[in-house]
Design a protein around this motif. Structure first.
Motif, mmCIF file in Angstrom:
data_model
loop_
_atom_site.group_PDB
_atom_site.id
_atom_site.type_symbol
_atom_site.label_atom_id
_atom_site.label_comp_id
_atom_site.label_asym_id
_atom_site.label_seq_id
_atom_site.Cartn_x
_atom_site.Cartn_y
_atom_site.Cartn_z
ATOM 1 N N ILE A 264 9.325 -53.736 8.683
ATOM 2 C CA ILE A 264 10.324 -52.891 8.007
ATOM 3 C C ILE A 264 9.651 -52.089 6.889
ATOM 4 O O ILE A 264 9.906 -50.890 6.747
ATOM 5 C CB ILE A 264 11.493 -53.749 7.469
ATOM 6 C CG1 ILE A 264 12.318 -54.294 8.638
ATOM 7 C CG2 ILE A 264 12.372 -52.941 6.515
ATOM 8 C CD1 ILE A 264 13.340 -55.343 8.238
ATOM 9 N N CYS A 265 8.807 -52.738 6.098
ATOM 10 C CA CYS A 265 8.091 -52.020 5.021
ATOM 11 C C CYS A 265 7.235 -50.901 5.593
ATOM 12 O O CYS A 265 7.209 -49.791 5.060
ATOM 13 C CB CYS A 265 7.221 -52.979 4.211
ATOM 14 S SG CYS A 265 8.142 -53.927 3.017
ATOM 15 N N GLU A 266 6.534 -51.207 6.655
ATOM 16 C CA GLU A 266 5.684 -50.179 7.261
ATOM 17 C C GLU A 266 6.522 -49.009 7.760
ATOM 18 O O GLU A 266 6.172 -47.850 7.540
ATOM 19 C CB GLU A 266 4.855 -50.787 8.394
ATOM 20 C CG GLU A 266 3.775 -51.729 7.885
ATOM 21 C CD GLU A 266 3.128 -52.572 8.980
ATOM 22 O OE1 GLU A 266 3.546 -52.480 10.163
ATOM 23 O OE2 GLU A 266 2.199 -53.328 8.649
ATOM 24 N N LEU A 267 7.640 -49.299 8.422
ATOM 25 C CA LEU A 267 8.485 -48.230 8.961
ATOM 26 C C LEU A 267 9.166 -47.418 7.856
ATOM 27 O O LEU A 267 9.140 -46.187 7.884
ATOM 28 C CB LEU A 267 9.549 -48.813 9.904
ATOM 29 C CG LEU A 267 9.039 -49.350 11.239
ATOM 30 C CD1 LEU A 267 10.152 -50.099 11.971
ATOM 31 C CD2 LEU A 267 8.515 -48.208 12.101
ATOM 32 N N GLU B 163 17.054 -45.802 11.318
ATOM 33 C CA GLU B 163 16.031 -45.666 12.355
ATOM 34 C C GLU B 163 15.257 -46.978 12.523
ATOM 35 O O GLU B 163 15.008 -47.408 13.656
ATOM 36 C CB GLU B 163 15.055 -44.535 12.007
ATOM 37 C CG GLU B 163 15.662 -43.155 12.073
ATOM 38 C CD GLU B 163 14.766 -42.077 11.457
ATOM 39 O OE1 GLU B 163 15.013 -40.901 11.775
ATOM 40 O OE2 GLU B 163 13.849 -42.403 10.667
ATOM 41 N N ALA B 164 14.881 -47.588 11.411
ATOM 42 C CA ALA B 164 14.151 -48.859 11.478
ATOM 43 C C ALA B 164 15.011 -49.934 12.129
ATOM 44 O O ALA B 164 14.510 -50.727 12.938
ATOM 45 C CB ALA B 164 13.705 -49.290 10.090
ATOM 46 N N ALA B 165 16.281 -49.958 11.782
ATOM 47 C CA ALA B 165 17.190 -50.953 12.368
ATOM 48 C C ALA B 165 17.244 -50.790 13.888
ATOM 49 O O ALA B 165 17.164 -51.776 14.626
ATOM 50 C CB ALA B 165 18.586 -50.810 11.764
ATOM 51 N N THR B 166 17.345 -49.559 14.342
ATOM 52 C CA THR B 166 17.381 -49.292 15.784
ATOM 53 C C THR B 166 16.075 -49.710 16.444
ATOM 54 O O THR B 166 16.071 -50.364 17.488
ATOM 55 C CB THR B 166 17.650 -47.788 16.044
ATOM 56 O OG1 THR B 166 18.897 -47.439 15.447
ATOM 57 C CG2 THR B 166 17.684 -47.470 17.523
ATOM 58 N N MET B 167 14.952 -49.365 15.842
ATOM 59 C CA MET B 167 13.639 -49.699 16.402
ATOM 60 C C MET B 167 13.417 -51.205 16.499
ATOM 61 O O MET B 167 12.749 -51.673 17.421
ATOM 62 C CB MET B 167 12.522 -49.096 15.542
ATOM 63 C CG MET B 167 12.424 -47.612 15.599
ATOM 64 S SD MET B 167 11.114 -47.103 14.442
ATOM 65 C CE MET B 167 11.321 -45.341 14.456
ATOM 66 N N LEU B 168 13.967 -51.937 15.533
ATOM 67 C CA LEU B 168 13.721 -53.383 15.475
ATOM 68 C C LEU B 168 14.877 -54.226 16.005
ATOM 69 O O LEU B 168 14.795 -55.452 16.000
ATOM 70 C CB LEU B 168 13.404 -53.779 14.028
ATOM 71 C CG LEU B 168 12.142 -53.135 13.441
ATOM 72 C CD1 LEU B 168 12.035 -53.429 11.950
ATOM 73 C CD2 LEU B 168 10.892 -53.613 14.176
ATOM 74 N N GLY B 169 15.960 -53.567 16.420
ATOM 75 C CA GLY B 169 17.103 -54.304 16.952
ATOM 76 C C GLY B 169 17.858 -55.093 15.894
ATOM 77 O O GLY B 169 18.368 -56.178 16.162
ATOM 78 N N LEU B 170 17.911 -54.551 14.671
ATOM 79 C CA LEU B 170 18.606 -55.201 13.561
ATOM 80 C C LEU B 170 19.765 -54.319 13.102
ATOM 81 O O LEU B 170 19.838 -53.148 13.448
ATOM 82 C CB LEU B 170 17.644 -55.397 12.380
ATOM 83 C CG LEU B 170 16.422 -56.278 12.611
ATOM 84 C CD1 LEU B 170 15.465 -56.167 11.434
ATOM 85 C CD2 LEU B 170 16.850 -57.725 12.811
ATOM 86 N N SER B 171 20.617 -54.885 12.273
ATOM 87 C CA SER B 171 21.672 -54.081 11.655
ATOM 88 C C SER B 171 21.081 -53.342 10.450
ATOM 89 O O SER B 171 20.074 -53.776 9.881
ATOM 90 C CB SER B 171 22.836 -54.966 11.205
ATOM 91 O OG SER B 171 22.441 -55.764 10.103
ATOM 92 N N VAL B 172 21.721 -52.248 10.068
ATOM 93 C CA VAL B 172 21.274 -51.492 8.900
ATOM 94 C C VAL B 172 21.357 -52.378 7.655
ATOM 95 O O VAL B 172 20.478 -52.350 6.797
ATOM 96 C CB VAL B 172 22.102 -50.197 8.728
ATOM 97 C CG1 VAL B 172 21.719 -49.481 7.447
ATOM 98 C CG2 VAL B 172 21.903 -49.279 9.922
#
Length: 179
Positions: A134-137, A147-156
């Motif tokens: 998440i930090c890197e993204l 965008e990070a949430a979508t990429m990692l399959g997490l909620s915002v």
């Protein structure tokens, strides 16, 4: 948005409007951290106090034009404090005929700058894998939380919470704060 970010944004708006109470609140909130940081940059109590005062004065004078990409005031204040420390060290060195201390000199190269920030990379590397991603993204590559949430399959919300915790960890590392 996390509460410190909301509070900092509201404080910055009040400062921009010339609210002296906001300046007092900012001083109460940030002076202890700035003082600890200034001790790493200056040798005397008088110089440390001057750095903190100059930093707060700059906050007051530039409040209307401050851009807070992270939504928090502390990183901006730390950069301003460091810049004042460099100026202070230049004045002292010039008066004494000395060179600027190496820790305050501008990095000679991109590699030197990277080396000085190794502790940030080390702190990020020590995070749990998902927090590190998440930090890197978000913090390094500039992706939005969504965008990070979508990429990692997490909620915002999960991304927001993890970034907040990671920032707190980095803030604690830079300020050596026990709170």
């Amino acid at each position: 948005m996390d509460q410190p970010t909301d509070a900092d944004a509201a404080l910055a708006r009040r400062l921009a409007l010339g609210d002296t109470g906001a300046l007092a609140e900012a001083f109460d909130r940030f002076a202890p951290t700035l003082t600890r940081y200034a001790w790493a940059l200056a040798d005397s109590k008088q110089d440390v106090e001057e750095l903190v005062q100059d930093t707060m004065l700059t906050l007051w004078q530039k409040a209307a034009s401050i851009d807070l990409p992270t939504g928090t005031l502390l990183p901006w204040l730390l950069v301003v404090c460091r810049n004042h420390a460099r100026n202070q060290a230049r004045r002292i060195a010039k008066n004494a005929g000395d060179e600027l201390p190496p820790e305050l000199a501008a990095p000679a190269s991109e590699d030197d700058a990277r080396e000085r920030l190794r502790w940030v990379r080390d702190e990020i590397a020590a995070l749990p894998e998902i927090d590190r991603k998440i930090c890197e993204l978000c913090l390094l590559q500039g992706h939005t939380y969504s965008e990070a949430a979508t990429m990692l399959g997490l909620s915002v919300g999960a991304v927001t919470q993890r970034v907040s915790r990671s920032r707190a960890r980095l803030r604690k590392a830079v300020t050596h704060d026990e709170h």
